[in-house]
Design a protein around this motif. Structure first.
Motif, PDB file in Angstrom:
ATOM      1  N   UNK A  93       0.834  -1.195   0.000  1.00  0.00           N
ATOM      2  CA  UNK A  93       0.000   0.000   0.000  1.00  0.00           C
ATOM      3  C   UNK A  93       0.875   1.254   0.000  1.00  0.00           C
ATOM      4  N   UNK A  94       0.637   2.115  -0.947  1.00  0.00           N
ATOM      5  CA  UNK A  94       1.330   3.403  -1.047  1.00  0.00           C
ATOM      6  C   UNK A  94       0.257   4.486  -1.006  1.00  0.00           C
ATOM      7  N   UNK A  95      -0.105   4.882   0.221  1.00  0.00           N
ATOM      8  CA  UNK A  95      -1.253   5.754   0.420  1.00  0.00           C
ATOM      9  C   UNK A  95      -0.898   6.899   1.349  1.00  0.00           C
ATOM     10  N   UNK A  96      -1.601   8.025   1.205  1.00  0.00           N
ATOM     11  CA  UNK A  96      -1.316   9.175   2.070  1.00  0.00           C
ATOM     12  C   UNK A  96      -1.737   8.929   3.512  1.00  0.00           C
ATOM     13  N   UNK A  97      -1.233   9.755   4.407  1.00  0.00           N
ATOM     14  CA  UNK A  97      -1.531   9.609   5.837  1.00  0.00           C
ATOM     15  C   UNK A  97      -2.999   9.851   6.136  1.00  0.00           C
ATOM     16  N   UNK A  98      -3.657  10.647   5.302  1.00  0.00           N
ATOM     17  CA  UNK A  98      -5.086  10.900   5.421  1.00  0.00           C
ATOM     18  C   UNK A  98      -5.755  10.326   4.172  1.00  0.00           C
ATOM     19  N   UNK A 129      -5.690   4.539  -5.815  1.00  0.00           N
ATOM     20  CA  UNK A 129      -5.029   3.261  -6.074  1.00  0.00           C
ATOM     21  C   UNK A 129      -6.011   2.093  -5.976  1.00  0.00           C
ATOM     22  N   UNK A 130      -5.812   1.127  -6.861  1.00  0.00           N
ATOM     23  CA  UNK A 130      -6.590  -0.107  -6.855  1.00  0.00           C
ATOM     24  C   UNK A 130      -5.646  -1.277  -6.627  1.00  0.00           C
ATOM     25  N   UNK A 131      -5.958  -2.087  -5.600  1.00  0.00           N
ATOM     26  CA  UNK A 131      -5.134  -3.238  -5.230  1.00  0.00           C
ATOM     27  C   UNK A 131      -5.978  -4.509  -5.371  1.00  0.00           C
ATOM     28  N   UNK A 132      -5.549  -5.418  -6.228  1.00  0.00           N
ATOM     29  CA  UNK A 132      -6.293  -6.648  -6.479  1.00  0.00           C
ATOM     30  C   UNK A 132      -5.351  -7.843  -6.415  1.00  0.00           C
ATOM     31  N   UNK A 133      -5.469  -8.640  -5.366  1.00  0.00           N
ATOM     32  CA  UNK A 133      -4.615  -9.819  -5.240  1.00  0.00           C
ATOM     33  C   UNK A 133      -5.346 -11.050  -5.760  1.00  0.00           C
ATOM     34  N   UNK A 134      -4.560 -12.037  -6.181  1.00  0.00           N
ATOM     35  CA  UNK A 134      -5.134 -13.274  -6.685  1.00  0.00           C
ATOM     36  C   UNK A 134      -4.054 -14.350  -6.732  1.00  0.00           C
ATOM     37  N   UNK A 135      -4.378 -15.476  -7.362  1.00  0.00           N
ATOM     38  CA  UNK A 135      -3.465 -16.609  -7.452  1.00  0.00           C
ATOM     39  C   UNK A 135      -3.099 -16.874  -8.900  1.00  0.00           C
ATOM     40  N   UNK A 136      -2.053 -17.686  -9.093  1.00  0.00           N
ATOM     41  CA  UNK A 136      -1.639 -18.092 -10.426  1.00  0.00           C
ATOM     42  C   UNK A 136      -2.209 -19.447 -10.796  1.00  0.00           C
ATOM     43  N   UNK A 137      -2.047 -19.805 -12.071  1.00  0.00           N
ATOM     44  CA  UNK A 137      -2.638 -21.042 -12.576  1.00  0.00           C
ATOM     45  C   UNK A 137      -2.076 -22.289 -11.891  1.00  0.00           C
ATOM     46  N   UNK A 138      -0.848 -22.245 -11.406  1.00  0.00           N
ATOM     47  CA  UNK A 138      -0.239 -23.414 -10.777  1.00  0.00           C
ATOM     48  C   UNK A 138      -0.333 -23.394  -9.258  1.00  0.00           C
ATOM     49  N   UNK A 139      -1.127 -22.524  -8.733  1.00  0.00           N
ATOM     50  CA  UNK A 139      -1.316 -22.445  -7.288  1.00  0.00           C
ATOM     51  C   UNK A 139      -1.909 -23.756  -6.767  1.00  0.00           C
ATOM     52  N   UNK A 140      -1.246 -24.372  -5.798  1.00  0.00           N
ATOM     53  CA  UNK A 140      -1.682 -25.620  -5.163  1.00  0.00           C
ATOM     54  C   UNK A 140      -1.795 -26.783  -6.148  1.00  0.00           C
ATOM     55  N   UNK A 141      -0.982 -26.766  -7.197  1.00  0.00           N
ATOM     56  CA  UNK A 141      -1.112 -27.781  -8.250  1.00  0.00           C
ATOM     57  C   UNK A 141      -0.904 -29.192  -7.704  1.00  0.00           C
ATOM     58  N   UNK A 142       0.003 -29.366  -6.745  1.00  0.00           N
ATOM     59  CA  UNK A 142       0.237 -30.691  -6.175  1.00  0.00           C
ATOM     60  C   UNK A 142      -0.966 -31.187  -5.366  1.00  0.00           C
ATOM     61  N   UNK A 143      -1.659 -30.268  -4.718  1.00  0.00           N
ATOM     62  CA  UNK A 143      -2.845 -30.646  -3.956  1.00  0.00           C
ATOM     63  C   UNK A 143      -3.970 -31.077  -4.902  1.00  0.00           C
TER      64      UNK A 143
END
Length: 284
Positions: free
Chosen positions: A47-52, A152-166
């Motif tokens: 996060x790169x956001x102002x103090x207010x 700012x817009x922050x969007x997290x997610x996973x990749x195609x091989x996430x947990x592939x062994x599971x």
């Protein structure tokens, strides 16, 4: 098929009616992740956001992001945390209610338009939730609308091989369950930038390096079953035995790939809207 379409409203109500299933997943990562610097602390670092500033989180769940970073939140931040689940909202109000800067609102991000005026927020956060959205372009347009210019817009997610062994383990246990973990409406590290770029031209991707080394079967089984996998008791027992045998065969550990990251973008300075000083009525 082990998991239904992730945008199935009834499924989501069952899976996220409260924090039980989500907490089972969080616990597995907390206990067995290789990276000692936790995911939620790392997310906050981005996060790169102002103090207010004013922040909107869509799909906040039980508020884990904020609970893990209470010691780092500036006094001038106003955080509006939203979720479609009343159970999640009850949990987060128990966790964060009474602490400065937080407000809470019941809100289904699959229902647009968002109930906020243009140019209301300095930041919008969508932490591991956009893959549950039916009409992603519509929501992304709404996020762009409610952000201030430069917001700012922050969007997290996973990749195609996430947990592939599971996924492979579950498929070998029962080929009929090969679709476990699959999403019919994906938003991943592989395709997310292209979607976001339609509304935020300066998209950057930041990767979080990690993996799982699981040494106990019970929390892994709890993780698998947290997806509302519908198995009879005898099959659950058989699955547990299968996982135990696999763990023994691999020297007492199961190594599982993790592929996670976050897209960061900002609204261009190409309009003249001013800041709306009132946030609409907040429930809770």
């Amino acid at each position: 098929m082990s998991r239904v379409d992730p945008i199935d409203a009834e499924y989501l109500k069952k899976e996220y009616g409260d924090a039980t299933n989500l907490n089972a997943r969080i616990r597995l990562h907390q206990r067995f992740s290789l990276n000692p610097y936790g995911w939620l602390r790392w997310i906050f670092d981005q996060f790169d956001l102002p103090a207010q500033c004013r922040i909107l989180e869509l799909g906040c769940g039980p508020g884990s992001l904020w609970l893990e970073n209470l010691d780092r939140i500036p006094n001038g931040w106003e955080m509006l945390l939203t979720d479609f689940s009343t159970g999640m909202l009850e949990q987060i109000q128990q966790n964060l209610g009474g602490k400065g800067g937080f407000r809470f609102q019941l809100l289904d991000a699959n229902t647009t338009p968002l109930p906020f005026a243009e140019a209301t927020f300095d930041a919008v956060i969508a932490n591991h939730m956009l893959y549950y959205i039916t009409d992603k372009p519509e929501l992304l347009a709404e996020i762009q609308r409610v952000l201030l210019p430069g917001g700012r817009f922050y969007a997290s997610t996973i990749g195609e091989r996430h947990l592939v062994e599971l996924v492979d383990l579950i498929s070998r246990f029962d080929p009929k369950l090969a679709a476990w973990g699959a999403g019919a409406n994906p938003f991943t590290l592989g395709n997310g930038a292209e979607m976001i770029a339609e509304y935020f031209p300066d998209v950057s991707l930041h990767h979080y390096e990690d993996g799982l080394v699981v040494t106990e079967v019970e929390p892994l089984l709890a993780y698998i079953m947290s997806s509302k996998l519908e198995l009879e008791d005898i099959r659950i027992t058989e699955l547990k035995k299968f996982l135990e045998d696999e763990m023994k065969r691999n020297g007492g550990v199961l190594r599982i790939t993790k592929v996670s990251g976050i897209f960061i973008s900002s609204k261009p300075y190409n309009d003249t809207q001013g800041r709306d000083e009132t946030i609409p009525a907040i429930h809770g």
